[in-house]
Design an enzyme around this catalytic site. Structure first.
Site, short mmCIF file in Angstrom:
data_model
loop_
_atom_site.label_atom_id
_atom_site.label_comp_id
_atom_site.label_asym_id
_atom_site.label_seq_id
_atom_site.Cartn_x
_atom_site.Cartn_y
_atom_site.Cartn_z
N GLU A 192 -24.42 -17.23 -15.48
CA GLU A 192 -23.92 -18.23 -14.30
C GLU A 192 -23.70 -16.99 -13.32
O GLU A 192 -23.71 -15.88 -13.85
CB GLU A 192 -22.88 -19.20 -14.31
N ASP A 203 -17.15 -22.30 -19.57
CA ASP A 203 -17.57 -22.62 -19.77
C ASP A 203 -17.24 -24.03 -21.36
O ASP A 203 -17.47 -25.13 -21.17
CB ASP A 203 -19.43 -22.73 -19.22
N LYS A 207 -16.19 -27.46 -21.83
CA LYS A 207 -17.01 -28.90 -23.16
C LYS A 207 -16.07 -29.10 -24.04
O LYS A 207 -15.76 -29.98 -24.31
CB LYS A 207 -18.15 -28.04 -23.19
#
Lengths: 428, 428
Positions: A192, A203, A207
């Site tokens: 990223e 990240d 999730k």
């Protein structure tokens, strides 16, 4: 039901373009499967003139995603912009207020504002679906929410950041340091813009928080995820772990314990013969455990144009078929507030330290462990390098509190050089 | 929607009892997730007096599943009796005629009569769901029908009979013959009353035919499945394949080709490092490939009380939530008739033969392959045992027609003793 389902797509990066490609290529197939046409009506992105390799001329253009979200001629607002504040949030809120169903790939937005958004959507009789936000093309949200709906979920685990898994497996294969592979991955565009989102576990933590909510009926609680990135994993640990039959993975684990919901995203050792241990490169894997099903393992591409667009289209097709399920598997207002439990579940640990070349050194370390109530499963001492020798210990199950106590005690022994490394071994 | 969803269960074997256990244990959880209570109203089985370890006293009892199917007070007819004719078929037809939704674990019934049943159900506005019929607890029907609904499916593969995979991995681990492990498995109760259903590939073939229909939009065509069981797999082949880096699996493969739908259920070689190659024991694995998602792999228990009941409950919960999808993913009347294509897709092959100790023997075999247009990738000749020597050949991709021609030619060379073994190598 032969009325077309009309889509508005906010964001025309890789994923947005992938959605356009599927709808253009498979119009007839989608219509047959859904029993109605699925059409793109309007799109929105930063630059109208950029060549994206797809023909957008038949769609209405909006510069502002909020305007797109409010259009009378769309039924579903697809948010593939990203970012947990600003335009993505405003446009999603506007779409809900305007009575649209939402399909989103935005894990950060949902991990942070998911509860409020879900309540708003459900009050308006709308759905928010987010298959693409977790593990790319793997239908894991669907499998958990619907496929395992008859189970009490006992544990959710996963390797859900392909970049981190790429880095860890590349370190092992090439014998390179974390820093070297990080630079390589960054140059290849695998990370990223802010790499800490990947390598810091943020990240993947987003999730995990989303899956936890579905699994345990709790409000999504990203703040409750204990985060530890892969920056401290050394090539030495990878080699030594391999020697003991383990691989190191950035592993997310969520479990409901007697003390509350434990959510961890951290480097863990897993047996090298397990499906998780055998996972190479950028592929993702999610393990779902329930009281009836025991365990299922889902494996697939965690990112990329096709896989992510495939997941978006799964949600779109559900909506086209009239299949509606609550965002987190039960009405958002019935989700309990999560009580975060840190370090509640005991586990064996892998310890690595440099032991000074002094008489009784090993005995002192073993004594410190014993004093903390930790018993040793396996131990290896390697030959001395200069004045110290690497020692590996695999403990039996212990609490992290006991382990941290032992690590402090190690310092007092005067025989351990530097800081010992401790990595949890997850039973998979 | 707070009206209870009322279930009637026909069949109280392992799976039926598993369903009862879940509904009794998780009543509150199911109601929260579905937004309405899920209740068992009536059950049916052969013996009313048998002790099954669960309390059935609060449910109405029917001796005849057809009577159960017609009861006014059930919404969903759950068929877990088995058998593709007789009571299971009659009761399912009666339930459809009486306006019930159907949840079935009966792969044989659906593989043979699925098209007619689906048409009847859809004409009546009812659904037939069969997650439990394919790969036990793995939500593969859902993943394929819904999770990959945006994909053109390119290939479906799977190890879908746990007993066969148990036999093959046990042969390798213990170095035992097929016959020895077959007897062992039979004594352990791992095989169907008619073991040919398992080891002949019939049961797995039923499952493949069901997945093919969803994947390719064709009417389920079990007769179009080329079936070859595991009875001819020898311990020698398992060992030699391992030497070349392969495992032997009873693998189902379905692909749409230019010549029609190819469906095979047969022993195949797969790389030992692939997820399929690493699958041990009774676990199932299904690989789904689509043009957008590339490949996803699903792994889990293929049988047993909990896993199968979990799959049944997934279907029940969908119905409770009002989520309705066509039996085979699109209206049954839109499914095309499958045109079976046999041996359409070329592949490399593994060949094993005994070569007589004669001058020029190997050259003659190589020549016969060359004449058939087959080129050799790798070859190994082992030391002579008495008057012949084992030879292994891995070919490059070839059609099966060419291969069969070469196998016939081998006989004419006069240097091959007995029948050569040929096993397809599937790219996974």
């Amino acid at each position: 039901m032969t009325t077309p389902l009309r889509l508005g797509i906010a964001g025309l990066g890789t994923v947005g373009v992938g959605i356009v490609r599927i709808v253009q290529k498979h119009g007839a197939l989608l219509a047959t499967r859904a029993g109605r046409p699925v059409e793109i009506v309007a799109v929105s992105a930063r630059s109208k003139t950029k060549d994206r390799g797809v023909d957008l001329s038949q769609y209405a253009w909006e510069d502002d995603p909020v305007t797109l979200a409010k259009r009378d001629d769309i039924d579903v607002f697809i948010e593939v912009m990203g970012g947990h504040e600003g335009p993505a949030k405003h446009a999603t809120e506007a779409a809900i207020a305007a009575g649209k169903d939402i399909v989103s790939a935005n894990k950060a937005l949902l991990a942070i504002h998911g509860q409020a958004l879900a309540v708003a959507a459900e009050d308006a009789g709308r759905v928010i679906r987010f298959e693409a936000a977790v593990a790319g093309g793997i239908p894991v949200v669907k499998s958990l929410t619907e496929g395992l709906a008859g189970n009490e979920i006992t544990r959710v685990m996963g390797v859900m950041n392909g970049s981190c898994n790429y880095i860890l497996t590349r370190m092992e294969d090439a014998g390179l340091s974390y820093e070297a592979v990080f630079d390589e991955a960054n140059q290849l565009g695998f990370l990223e813009a802010d790499p800490e989102l990947d390598v810091g576990g943020i990240d993947a933590g987003h999730k995990l928080a989303l899956l936890s909510s579905i699994a345990f009926g709790t409000q999504v609680d990203f703040d409750g995820v204990e985060l530890e990135g892969i920056g401290s994993v050394t090539i030495e640990d990878i080699h030594q772990a391999a020697d003991m039959g383990y691989k190191i993975k950035l592993l997310g684990v969520a479990q409901m314990t007697g003390r509350g919901l434990e959510q961890r995203m951290s480097p863990c050792l897993v047996p090298d013969t397990s499906p998780l241990g055998q996972l190479q490169g950028g592929t993702n894997m999610v393990v779902l455990e329930g009281d009836a099903v025991s365990q299922i393992v889902l494996r697939g591409p965690g990112a990329g144009e096709g896989p992510t667009a495939s997941a978006i289209m799964a949600d779109v097709m559900d909506i086209a078929r009239g299949m509606r399920v609550s965002t987190f598997g039960q009405p958002a207002k019935t989700l309990r507030k999560a009580r975060p439990a840190r370090a509640a579940v005991p586990a064996p640990y892998y310890l690595r330290m440099q032991l000074l070349d002094k008489p009784g050194a090993l005995a002192k370390v073993a004594h410190a462990l014993g004093e903390a109530g930790i018993s040793i499963d396996r131990m290896r001492q390697y030959g001395h390098q200069d004045t110290s020798a690497p020692v590996l210990i695999v403990t039996h199950k212990t609490t992290r509190t006991a382990l941290e106590e032992a690590l402090v005690d190690f310092k007092d022994t005067g025989v351990v050089s530097g800081d010992p490394v401790a990595i949890r071994i997850e039973a998979v």
